[in-house]
Scaffold this motif. Structure first.
Motif, PDB file in Angstrom:
ATOM      1  N   ARG A  25      18.498   1.652 -17.335  1.00  0.00           N
ATOM      2  CA  ARG A  25      17.185   1.103 -16.983  1.00  0.00           C
ATOM      3  C   ARG A  25      16.445   2.161 -16.179  1.00  0.00           C
ATOM      4  O   ARG A  25      16.878   2.561 -15.102  1.00  0.00           O
ATOM      5  N   PRO A  26      15.296   2.641 -16.676  1.00  0.00           N
ATOM      6  CA  PRO A  26      14.533   3.632 -15.908  1.00  0.00           C
ATOM      7  C   PRO A  26      13.839   2.969 -14.721  1.00  0.00           C
ATOM      8  O   PRO A  26      13.290   1.880 -14.837  1.00  0.00           O
ATOM      9  N   VAL A  27      13.888   3.643 -13.578  1.00  0.00           N
ATOM     10  CA  VAL A  27      13.255   3.142 -12.362  1.00  0.00           C
ATOM     11  C   VAL A  27      12.369   4.256 -11.814  1.00  0.00           C
ATOM     12  O   VAL A  27      12.817   5.390 -11.653  1.00  0.00           O
ATOM     13  N   LEU A  28      11.116   3.920 -11.541  1.00  0.00           N
ATOM     14  CA  LEU A  28      10.195   4.880 -10.940  1.00  0.00           C
ATOM     15  C   LEU A  28       9.940   4.429  -9.511  1.00  0.00           C
ATOM     16  O   LEU A  28       9.284   3.422  -9.269  1.00  0.00           O
ATOM     17  N   SER A  29      10.508   5.144  -8.566  1.00  0.00           N
ATOM     18  CA  SER A  29      10.397   4.803  -7.153  1.00  0.00           C
ATOM     19  C   SER A  29       9.175   5.501  -6.570  1.00  0.00           C
ATOM     20  O   SER A  29       9.056   6.722  -6.627  1.00  0.00           O
ATOM     21  N   THR A  30       8.239   4.703  -6.021  1.00  0.00           N
ATOM     22  CA  THR A  30       6.989   5.290  -5.534  1.00  0.00           C
ATOM     23  C   THR A  30       6.784   5.298  -4.017  1.00  0.00           C
ATOM     24  O   THR A  30       5.766   5.801  -3.563  1.00  0.00           O
ATOM     25  N   PRO A  31       7.698   4.724  -3.193  1.00  0.00           N
ATOM     26  CA  PRO A  31       7.453   4.864  -1.752  1.00  0.00           C
ATOM     27  C   PRO A  31       7.326   6.339  -1.368  1.00  0.00           C
ATOM     28  O   PRO A  31       8.024   7.183  -1.913  1.00  0.00           O
TER      29      PRO A  31
END
Length: 129
Positions: A25-31
């Motif tokens: 599952r691709p996760v794009l973390s933006t914090p």
């Protein structure tokens, strides 16, 4: 919402260990990214709708389920979702939220105009690079 000291969003993958075929599952973390403050602001505006308040801790859900009584012949069904969020028509969802939000009384609307709200929502949800 001016980004200062921001970093690029981080893309990583989480293994779906409960699925066959070694899916990731691709996760794009933006914090800490330039997009984070925009997303937080848009999320706060959308919290005016009960439908947007879906973040419940597991314990809360479990406690509520303990109070549910089923009939003896009742059947409980659980559905396995596949690619739920990747199949949401993003622009349609943005326009639905915008229409609902801007049909509210003027004092409850975001402090930006219709077009700016759409642009900020697109930046926060689908134009992260």
């Amino acid at each position: 919402m001016i980004p200062r000291g921001s970093q690029p969003a981080c893309l990583y993958g989480l293994a779906k260990v409960h699925k066959k075929g070694n899916q990731v599952r691709p996760v794009l973390s933006t914090p800490w990214s330039a997009y984070h403050k925009v997303a937080v602001c848009v999320a706060e505006w959308l919290l005016l709708f009960l439908e947007c308040k879906v973040n419940s801790p597991t314990k809360t859900v479990c406690d509520k389920l303990k109070t549910v009584t089923l009939e003896a012949d009742a059947i409980m069904i659980s559905f396995d979702m596949s690619s739920l969020y990747t199949n949401v028509p993003v622009m349609e969802a943005i326009l639905l939220c915008t229409n609902k939000l801007y049909n509210m009384p003027a004092d409850q609307r975001p402090p930006v105009d219709w077009e700016t709200f759409i642009m900020l929502t697109k930046v926060a949800s689908s134009e992260v690079v």
